[in-house]
Design a protein around this motif. Structure first.
Motif, PDB file in Angstrom:
ATOM      1  N   TRP A  56      42.155  23.430  56.155  1.00 53.42           N
ATOM      2  CA  TRP A  56      42.821  23.162  54.879  1.00 53.42           C
ATOM      3  C   TRP A  56      43.782  24.297  54.543  1.00 53.42           C
ATOM      4  CZ3 TRP A  56      37.453  22.549  55.405  1.00 53.42           C
ATOM      5  CH2 TRP A  56      37.054  21.227  55.517  1.00 53.42           C
ATOM      6  N   PRO A  57      44.904  24.368  55.253  1.00 48.01           N
ATOM      7  CA  PRO A  57      45.863  25.437  54.970  1.00 48.01           C
ATOM      8  C   PRO A  57      46.415  25.288  53.549  1.00 48.01           C
ATOM      9  CG  PRO A  57      46.822  23.821  56.461  1.00 48.01           C
ATOM     10  CD  PRO A  57      45.374  23.443  56.266  1.00 48.01           C
ATOM     11  N   GLY A  58      46.620  26.402  52.902  1.00 46.98           N
ATOM     12  CA  GLY A  58      47.155  26.375  51.555  1.00 46.98           C
ATOM     13  C   GLY A  58      46.127  26.096  50.475  1.00 46.98           C
ATOM     14  N   VAL A  59      44.847  26.072  50.832  1.00 49.79           N
ATOM     15  CA  VAL A  59      43.787  25.762  49.868  1.00 49.79           C
ATOM     16  C   VAL A  59      42.989  27.011  49.502  1.00 49.79           C
ATOM     17  CG1 VAL A  59      41.669  24.438  49.515  1.00 49.79           C
ATOM     18  CG2 VAL A  59      43.633  23.364  50.616  1.00 49.79           C
ATOM     19  N   VAL A  60      42.653  27.819  50.500  1.00 51.96           N
ATOM     20  CA  VAL A  60      41.800  28.989  50.285  1.00 51.96           C
ATOM     21  C   VAL A  60      42.655  30.242  50.164  1.00 51.96           C
ATOM     22  CG1 VAL A  60      39.984  30.430  51.276  1.00 51.96           C
ATOM     23  CG2 VAL A  60      39.864  27.952  51.524  1.00 51.96           C
ATOM     24  N   GLU A  61      42.467  30.954  49.069  1.00 53.19           N
ATOM     25  CA  GLU A  61      43.152  32.236  48.871  1.00 53.19           C
ATOM     26  C   GLU A  61      42.476  33.320  49.715  1.00 53.19           C
ATOM     27  OE1 GLU A  61      45.931  34.777  47.624  1.00 53.19           O
ATOM     28  OE2 GLU A  61      45.881  32.717  46.899  1.00 53.19           O
ATOM     29  N   ARG A  62      41.139  33.414  49.559  1.00 59.00           N
ATOM     30  CA  ARG A  62      40.384  34.416  50.321  1.00 59.00           C
ATOM     31  C   ARG A  62      38.891  34.123  50.222  1.00 59.00           C
ATOM     32  NH1 ARG A  62      38.390  38.388  46.544  1.00 59.00           N
ATOM     33  NH2 ARG A  62      39.361  38.029  44.525  1.00 59.00           N
ATOM     34  N   PHE A  63      38.137  34.781  51.083  1.00 61.93           N
ATOM     35  CA  PHE A  63      36.679  34.742  51.055  1.00 61.93           C
ATOM     36  C   PHE A  63      36.177  36.113  50.641  1.00 61.93           C
ATOM     37  CE2 PHE A  63      37.806  31.636  54.366  1.00 61.93           C
ATOM     38  CZ  PHE A  63      37.189  30.515  53.845  1.00 61.93           C
ATOM     39  N   GLU A  64      35.089  36.128  49.899  1.00 64.63           N
ATOM     40  CA  GLU A  64      34.498  37.385  49.470  1.00 64.63           C
ATOM     41  C   GLU A  64      32.992  37.304  49.695  1.00 64.63           C
ATOM     42  OE1 GLU A  64      34.042  39.908  45.317  1.00 64.63           O
ATOM     43  OE2 GLU A  64      35.373  38.182  45.383  1.00 64.63           O
ATOM     44  N   PHE A  65      32.468  38.189  50.540  1.00 63.46           N
ATOM     45  CA  PHE A  65      31.036  38.226  50.801  1.00 63.46           C
ATOM     46  C   PHE A  65      30.349  39.004  49.694  1.00 63.46           C
ATOM     47  CE2 PHE A  65      32.550  37.053  54.905  1.00 63.46           C
ATOM     48  CZ  PHE A  65      31.513  36.397  55.524  1.00 63.46           C
ATOM     49  N   LYS A  66      29.478  38.338  48.945  1.00 65.28           N
ATOM     50  CA  LYS A  66      28.674  39.018  47.932  1.00 65.28           C
ATOM     51  C   LYS A  66      27.419  39.580  48.589  1.00 65.28           C
ATOM     52  CE  LYS A  66      31.069  38.762  44.265  1.00 65.28           C
ATOM     53  NZ  LYS A  66      31.637  39.972  43.716  1.00 65.28           N
ATOM     54  N   THR A  67      26.809  38.801  49.467  1.00 63.28           N
ATOM     55  CA  THR A  67      25.691  39.223  50.310  1.00 63.28           C
ATOM     56  C   THR A  67      25.927  38.572  51.669  1.00 63.28           C
ATOM     57  OG1 THR A  67      24.228  37.346  49.849  1.00 63.28           O
ATOM     58  CG2 THR A  67      24.119  39.201  48.307  1.00 63.28           C
ATOM     59  N   ALA A  68      24.997  38.746  52.583  1.00 62.28           N
ATOM     60  CA  ALA A  68      25.141  38.116  53.897  1.00 62.28           C
ATOM     61  C   ALA A  68      25.074  36.597  53.799  1.00 62.28           C
ATOM     62  CB  ALA A  68      24.066  38.630  54.840  1.00 62.28           C
ATOM     63  N   SER A  69      24.432  36.091  52.739  1.00 63.87           N
ATOM     64  CA  SER A  69      24.276  34.637  52.622  1.00 63.87           C
ATOM     65  C   SER A  69      25.017  34.022  51.439  1.00 63.87           C
ATOM     66  CB  SER A  69      22.793  34.277  52.535  1.00 63.87           C
ATOM     67  OG  SER A  69      22.222  34.848  51.379  1.00 63.87           O
ATOM     68  N   VAL A  70      25.675  34.829  50.624  1.00 63.73           N
ATOM     69  CA  VAL A  70      26.428  34.329  49.471  1.00 63.73           C
ATOM     70  C   VAL A  70      27.897  34.710  49.648  1.00 63.73           C
ATOM     71  CG1 VAL A  70      26.771  34.469  46.978  1.00 63.73           C
ATOM     72  CG2 VAL A  70      24.454  34.469  47.917  1.00 63.73           C
ATOM     73  N   ILE A  71      28.732  33.671  49.727  1.00 63.18           N
ATOM     74  CA  ILE A  71      30.155  33.876  49.984  1.00 63.18           C
ATOM     75  C   ILE A  71      30.952  33.164  48.907  1.00 63.18           C
ATOM     76  CG2 ILE A  71      32.035  33.530  51.636  1.00 63.18           C
ATOM     77  CD1 ILE A  71      29.660  33.258  53.764  1.00 63.18           C
ATOM     78  N   TYR A  72      31.858  33.892  48.261  1.00 64.60           N
ATOM     79  CA  TYR A  72      32.751  33.301  47.268  1.00 64.60           C
ATOM     80  C   TYR A  72      34.011  32.825  47.985  1.00 64.60           C
ATOM     81  CZ  TYR A  72      30.081  35.183  43.302  1.00 64.60           C
ATOM     82  OH  TYR A  72      29.122  35.462  42.369  1.00 64.60           O
ATOM     83  N   VAL A  73      34.386  31.587  47.724  1.00 58.67           N
ATOM     84  CA  VAL A  73      35.608  31.008  48.263  1.00 58.67           C
ATOM     85  C   VAL A  73      36.598  30.932  47.102  1.00 58.67           C
ATOM     86  CG1 VAL A  73      36.642  29.011  49.403  1.00 58.67           C
ATOM     87  CG2 VAL A  73      34.252  29.601  49.865  1.00 58.67           C
ATOM     88  N   HIS A  74      37.578  31.817  47.098  1.00 54.67           N
ATOM     89  CA  HIS A  74      38.592  31.829  46.051  1.00 54.67           C
ATOM     90  C   HIS A  74      39.680  30.825  46.430  1.00 54.67           C
ATOM     91  CE1 HIS A  74      37.085  35.398  43.898  1.00 54.67           C
ATOM     92  NE2 HIS A  74      36.608  35.712  45.096  1.00 54.67           N
ATOM     93  N   LEU A  75      39.819  29.792  45.606  1.00 53.39           N
ATOM     94  CA  LEU A  75      40.776  28.732  45.878  1.00 53.39           C
ATOM     95  C   LEU A  75      42.145  29.079  45.292  1.00 53.39           C
ATOM     96  CD1 LEU A  75      38.427  25.744  45.039  1.00 53.39           C
ATOM     97  CD2 LEU A  75      38.934  26.708  47.291  1.00 53.39           C
ATOM     98  N   LYS A  76      43.179  28.569  45.928  1.00 54.87           N
ATOM     99  CA  LYS A  76      44.537  28.812  45.441  1.00 54.87           C
ATOM    100  C   LYS A  76      44.782  28.019  44.162  1.00 54.87           C
ATOM    101  CE  LYS A  76      46.626  30.267  49.695  1.00 54.87           C
ATOM    102  NZ  LYS A  76      47.783  30.225  50.550  1.00 54.87           N
ATOM    103  N   GLU A  77      45.785  28.436  43.431  1.00 57.05           N
ATOM    104  CA  GLU A  77      46.125  27.790  42.165  1.00 57.05           C
ATOM    105  C   GLU A  77      46.377  26.295  42.366  1.00 57.05           C
ATOM    106  OE1 GLU A  77      49.381  28.257  38.584  1.00 57.05           O
ATOM    107  OE2 GLU A  77      49.154  29.868  40.047  1.00 57.05           O
ATOM    108  N   GLY A  78      45.806  25.503  41.470  1.00 58.39           N
ATOM    109  CA  GLY A  78      45.996  24.054  41.518  1.00 58.39           C
ATOM    110  C   GLY A  78      44.968  23.316  42.352  1.00 58.39           C
ATOM    111  N   ILE A  79      44.100  24.029  43.025  1.00 60.85           N
ATOM    112  CA  ILE A  79      43.065  23.403  43.851  1.00 60.85           C
ATOM    113  C   ILE A  79      41.764  23.403  43.059  1.00 60.85           C
ATOM    114  CG2 ILE A  79      41.786  23.497  46.020  1.00 60.85           C
ATOM    115  CD1 ILE A  79      44.802  22.981  46.372  1.00 60.85           C
TER     116      ILE A  79
END
Length: 94
Positions: free
Chosen positions: A21-44
């Motif tokens: 899904w190009p253009g959808v995900v801004e970045r990933f952020e690992f909070k722990t080894a098993s919890v990952i935040y997926v920062h979505l791009k504007e409008g998604i």
């Protein structure tokens, strides 16, 4: 050693999400080894992203560790969790 392999596979999984899904995900952020935040791009919307991801998730997962993806919309107002492989430890080994 097995954890290192799974960590590598989880990173590859996240890269495949960005590729799928190009253009959808801004970045990933690992909070722990098993919890990952997926920062979505504007409008998604997180709901839209989840519905697209849920349809293809099984073919992308090749690791055994359970993780939780939290989809965060660009305004930071919506947060949706998505457990992946959560019951993997209950699966019989092949």
């Amino acid at each position: 050693m097995e954890d290192l392999k799974n960590d590598t596979k989880i990173n590859a999984f996240l890269n495949r999400i960005k590729t799928e899904w190009p253009g959808v995900v801004e970045r990933f952020e690992f909070k722990t080894a098993s919890v990952i935040y997926v920062h979505l791009k504007e409008g998604i919307s997180s709901g839209e992203f989840l519905s697209k991801l849920a349809k293809k998730i099984e073919r992308l997962v090749d690791f055994t560790n359970p993780i939780i993806l939290y989809h965060i919309e660009s305004d930071g107002m919506k947060l949706r969790s998505h457990p992946i492989n959560w019951y993997s430890s209950l699966r019989p080994s092949s």
